[in-house]
Design a protein around this motif. Structure first.
Motif, PDB file in Angstrom:
ATOM      1  N   UNK A  74       8.751 -35.676 -35.244  1.00 42.25           N
ATOM      2  CA  UNK A  74       9.063 -34.521 -36.042  1.00 42.25           C
ATOM      3  C   UNK A  74      10.451 -34.990 -36.810  1.00 42.25           C
ATOM      4  N   UNK A  75      11.152 -35.507 -36.137  1.00 43.69           N
ATOM      5  CA  UNK A  75      12.739 -35.963 -36.925  1.00 43.69           C
ATOM      6  C   UNK A  75      12.206 -36.782 -38.380  1.00 43.69           C
ATOM      7  N   UNK A  76      11.563 -37.797 -38.152  1.00 47.84           N
ATOM      8  CA  UNK A  76      10.950 -38.517 -39.132  1.00 47.84           C
ATOM      9  C   UNK A  76      10.337 -37.836 -40.107  1.00 47.84           C
ATOM     10  N   UNK A  77       9.466 -36.736 -39.996  1.00 48.58           N
ATOM     11  CA  UNK A  77       8.947 -35.775 -40.889  1.00 48.58           C
ATOM     12  C   UNK A  77       9.815 -35.082 -41.726  1.00 48.58           C
ATOM     13  N   UNK A  78      10.758 -34.534 -41.013  1.00 44.83           N
ATOM     14  CA  UNK A  78      11.998 -33.608 -41.530  1.00 44.83           C
ATOM     15  C   UNK A  78      12.874 -34.500 -42.415  1.00 44.83           C
ATOM     16  N   UNK A  79      13.036 -35.844 -42.244  1.00 41.21           N
ATOM     17  CA  UNK A  79      13.694 -36.667 -42.798  1.00 41.21           C
ATOM     18  C   UNK A  79      12.980 -37.030 -44.254  1.00 41.21           C
ATOM     19  N   UNK A  80      11.904 -37.324 -44.006  1.00 40.87           N
ATOM     20  CA  UNK A  80      10.870 -37.750 -45.362  1.00 40.87           C
ATOM     21  C   UNK A  80      10.987 -36.596 -46.258  1.00 40.87           C
ATOM     22  N   UNK A  81      10.643 -35.309 -45.580  1.00 40.88           N
ATOM     23  CA  UNK A  81      10.295 -34.118 -46.460  1.00 40.88           C
ATOM     24  C   UNK A  81      11.822 -33.855 -47.315  1.00 40.88           C
ATOM     25  N   UNK A  82      12.706 -33.817 -46.509  1.00 42.79           N
ATOM     26  CA  UNK A  82      13.943 -33.579 -47.053  1.00 42.79           C
ATOM     27  C   UNK A  82      14.471 -34.376 -48.227  1.00 42.79           C
ATOM     28  N   UNK A  83      14.203 -35.825 -47.861  1.00 41.28           N
ATOM     29  CA  UNK A  83      14.508 -36.770 -49.021  1.00 41.28           C
ATOM     30  C   UNK A  83      13.560 -36.744 -50.064  1.00 41.28           C
ATOM     31  N   UNK A  84      12.535 -36.516 -50.023  1.00 41.28           N
ATOM     32  CA  UNK A  84      11.614 -36.689 -51.346  1.00 41.28           C
ATOM     33  C   UNK A  84      11.299 -35.019 -51.768  1.00 41.28           C
ATOM     34  N   UNK A  85      11.491 -34.183 -51.134  1.00 38.38           N
ATOM     35  CA  UNK A  85      10.862 -32.923 -51.644  1.00 38.38           C
ATOM     36  C   UNK A  85      11.888 -31.551 -51.191  1.00 38.38           C
ATOM     37  N   UNK A  86      13.380 -32.023 -50.744  1.00 42.90           N
ATOM     38  CA  UNK A  86      14.057 -30.929 -50.240  1.00 42.90           C
ATOM     39  C   UNK A  86      15.429 -30.927 -50.434  1.00 42.90           C
ATOM     40  N   UNK A  87      16.347 -30.486 -49.598  1.00 41.02           N
ATOM     41  CA  UNK A  87      17.634 -30.297 -49.765  1.00 41.02           C
ATOM     42  C   UNK A  87      18.257 -31.892 -49.804  1.00 41.02           C
ATOM     43  N   UNK A  88      17.750 -32.959 -49.647  1.00 40.39           N
ATOM     44  CA  UNK A  88      18.318 -34.096 -49.680  1.00 40.39           C
ATOM     45  C   UNK A  88      17.610 -34.990 -50.847  1.00 40.39           C
ATOM     46  N   UNK A  89      16.858 -34.294 -51.857  1.00 42.95           N
ATOM     47  CA  UNK A  89      16.031 -34.987 -52.800  1.00 42.95           C
ATOM     48  C   UNK A  89      16.866 -35.367 -54.084  1.00 42.95           C
ATOM     49  N   UNK A  90      18.094 -35.026 -54.213  1.00 43.67           N
ATOM     50  CA  UNK A  90      18.883 -35.572 -55.189  1.00 43.67           C
ATOM     51  C   UNK A  90      20.089 -36.183 -54.746  1.00 43.67           C
ATOM     52  N   UNK A  91      20.738 -36.954 -55.411  1.00 44.86           N
ATOM     53  CA  UNK A  91      22.108 -37.557 -54.910  1.00 44.86           C
ATOM     54  C   UNK A  91      23.280 -36.580 -54.916  1.00 44.86           C
ATOM     55  N   UNK A  92      22.951 -35.548 -55.874  1.00 43.59           N
ATOM     56  CA  UNK A  92      24.094 -34.554 -55.533  1.00 43.59           C
ATOM     57  C   UNK A  92      24.069 -33.582 -54.469  1.00 43.59           C
ATOM     58  N   UNK A  93      22.897 -33.522 -53.979  1.00 41.64           N
ATOM     59  CA  UNK A  93      22.746 -32.771 -52.678  1.00 41.64           C
ATOM     60  C   UNK A  93      22.938 -33.346 -51.432  1.00 41.64           C
ATOM     61  N   UNK A  94      22.907 -34.952 -51.489  1.00 37.82           N
ATOM     62  CA  UNK A  94      23.099 -35.730 -50.362  1.00 37.82           C
ATOM     63  C   UNK A  94      24.704 -36.046 -50.220  1.00 37.82           C
ATOM     64  N   UNK A  95      25.470 -35.848 -51.258  1.00 33.06           N
ATOM     65  CA  UNK A  95      26.896 -36.283 -51.137  1.00 33.06           C
ATOM     66  C   UNK A  95      27.562 -35.480 -49.858  1.00 33.06           C
ATOM     67  N   UNK A  96      27.793 -34.219 -49.968  1.00 30.67           N
ATOM     68  CA  UNK A  96      28.385 -33.680 -48.825  1.00 30.67           C
ATOM     69  C   UNK A  96      28.111 -33.807 -47.484  1.00 30.67           C
ATOM     70  N   UNK A  97      26.639 -33.578 -47.184  1.00 38.35           N
ATOM     71  CA  UNK A  97      26.134 -33.763 -45.989  1.00 38.35           C
ATOM     72  C   UNK A  97      26.329 -35.216 -45.647  1.00 38.35           C
ATOM     73  N   UNK A  98      25.840 -36.209 -46.510  1.00 45.67           N
ATOM     74  CA  UNK A  98      26.087 -37.505 -46.322  1.00 45.67           C
ATOM     75  C   UNK A  98      27.388 -37.991 -45.730  1.00 45.67           C
ATOM     76  N   UNK A  99      28.409 -37.721 -46.408  1.00 44.02           N
ATOM     77  CA  UNK A  99      29.872 -38.011 -46.303  1.00 44.02           C
ATOM     78  C   UNK A  99      30.149 -37.579 -44.839  1.00 44.02           C
TER      79      UNK A  99
END
Length: 398
Positions: A74-99
């Motif tokens: 389930x963790x893997x499914x969530x990671x894939x979905x969010x990176x390809x089609x969700x809250x982590x799909x763009x670099x601008x969205x990844x910056x704050x939670x990523x840092x």
């Protein structure tokens, strides 16, 4: 009776937030039950039953290596979905939670190592306080209701998903046993078939799940922790439909994620919590609470997480690399940073991998996780409750 279309079309993120928040309450109850029973007249039966062998593995191993593979799926499914089609799909969205996730992993690990410096044996547990338990954290947010903006819940979810990804990498790189090249080769062959199914557009879930069982067995025998098979399987599950029907709502990934969310939140994670939170306090005196492992884990979770997450988030916002979550104040962001110190499920899991045969160190890990997670949850909830009355905090939209 089929569900109305409006219910079926609920976004995966909203469904995830709802199920994880509710599951957090069940996990809290299960962990408390395990701790109580481990210190009751039923303690001997409790510990004995966990070590009963069912086939080739004990009950505890089936839970930690088998059921938790489904959790990691389930963790893997969530990671894939969010990176390809969700809250982590763009670099601008990844910056704050990523840092925030990076800071929240590095600082706790450094604090743990500082407390345990000079001892190679206990230093193996450096990654124990590096992960956030999203079920517990969202469970606390759910108790606060509308006092917390939805943007902070999304931020916490994205952070925890990236946090889990970091934990998966750490487990793969640092917590593996002696490797078997034969079984690794067999696992690689299964992965190749799974990738082939994805490339050829096969959308039958049963084919992926059947091969996933074989992959789990190969990884179990290889020396790499078996739960990682769940993550690898998840990455091969198709997300998009055919070009003629590009919407992904009914893709195999979404269907499997929705099917697993309730089972993982309300059964698998609580069972893991019940089986692993039970630590007998008899014979554990003040020395156990002040042991380097206990202090390192507790300080890493309570002190390290809040410093790492908030400082990294504040830096990203201050440098205009990212915006503060909508309708949220810095005080509320700090409250969520405190909640990130709730590291229950993943922290226990990594701690057991770090000290697989050392019962005393395992008990100290559990004490540290309970203390650090408990303090983080209580203080985080208090800060977020007070932040509602902060005149500088933006008001939630009606």
């Amino acid at each position: 009776m089929s569900k109305p279309r409006s219910m079926r079309s609920i976004s995966a993120l909203r469904y995830f937030l709802q199920s994880e928040a509710a599951g957090g309450g069940v996990l809290m109850a299960a962990a408390a039950a395990g701790l109580i029973i481990a210190n009751s007249p039923l303690a001997d039966d409790y510990f004995h039953s966990l070590h009963i062998y069912i086939g080739p593995l004990s009950l505890l191993h089936w839970i930690n290596d088998g059921l938790m593979a489904v959790f990691f799926l389930l963790v893997g499914l969530e990671i894939k979905r969010e990176v390809l089609d969700g809250q982590l799909s763009t670099w601008s969205r990844r910056v704050l939670p990523g840092m925030a996730a990076l800071g929240g992993m590095v600082v706790p690990a450094l604090i743990y190592l500082a407390v345990n410096q000079g001892d190679p044996e206990t230093s193996r547990g450096w990654a124990t306080p590096a992960a956030t338990d999203i079920a517990f954290a969202l469970g606390v947010l759910a108790l606060l209701g509308k006092r917390v903006p939805i943007s902070l819940k999304i931020f916490l979810t994205a952070l925890a998903i990236l946090d889990d990804l970091g934990a998966v990498v750490i487990i793969a790189l640092f917590y593996t046993a002696d490797l078997s090249t034969v079984w690794l080769g067999a696992a690689a062959a299964v992965i190749a078939v799974l990738v082939g199914l994805n490339r050829f557009g096969v959308r039958h879930l049963w084919a992926y799940l059947l091969l996933g069982l074989g992959l789990w067995f190969c990884v179990l025998q290889s020396g790499v922790h078996a739960t990682l098979a769940g993550v690898v399987l998840a990455l091969t599950i198709p997300l998009k439909k055919s070009p003629a029907r590009p919407d992904a709502e009914d893709s195999p990934l979404h269907r499997l994620e929705h099917a697993l969310a309730g089972t993982v939140a309300f059964l698998i994670v609580p069972v893991f919590g019940f089986a692993n939170a039970g630590v007998s306090l008899s014979g554990l005196g003040l020395e156990a609470l002040t042991a380097p492992v206990t202090l390192g884990v507790a300080a890493g979770l309570f002190v390290g997480k809040q410093i790492g997450v908030f400082l990294a988030s504040w830096t990203a916002i201050r440098l205009n690399w990212a915006d503060c979550p909508e309708d949220a104040s810095l005080l509320q962001l700090y409250g969520v940073s405190l909640l990130c110190g709730i590291g229950f499920t993943m922290s226990l899991f990594i701690g057991l991998l770090a000290f697989p045969t050392h019962e005393i160190l395992q008990a100290e890990v559990k004490l540290g996780v309970l203390v650090g997670s408990g303090l983080s949850g209580l203080c985080g909830a208090l800060v977020l409750a007070l932040a509602r009355g902060d005149p500088t905090a933006p008001r939630n939209a009606e």
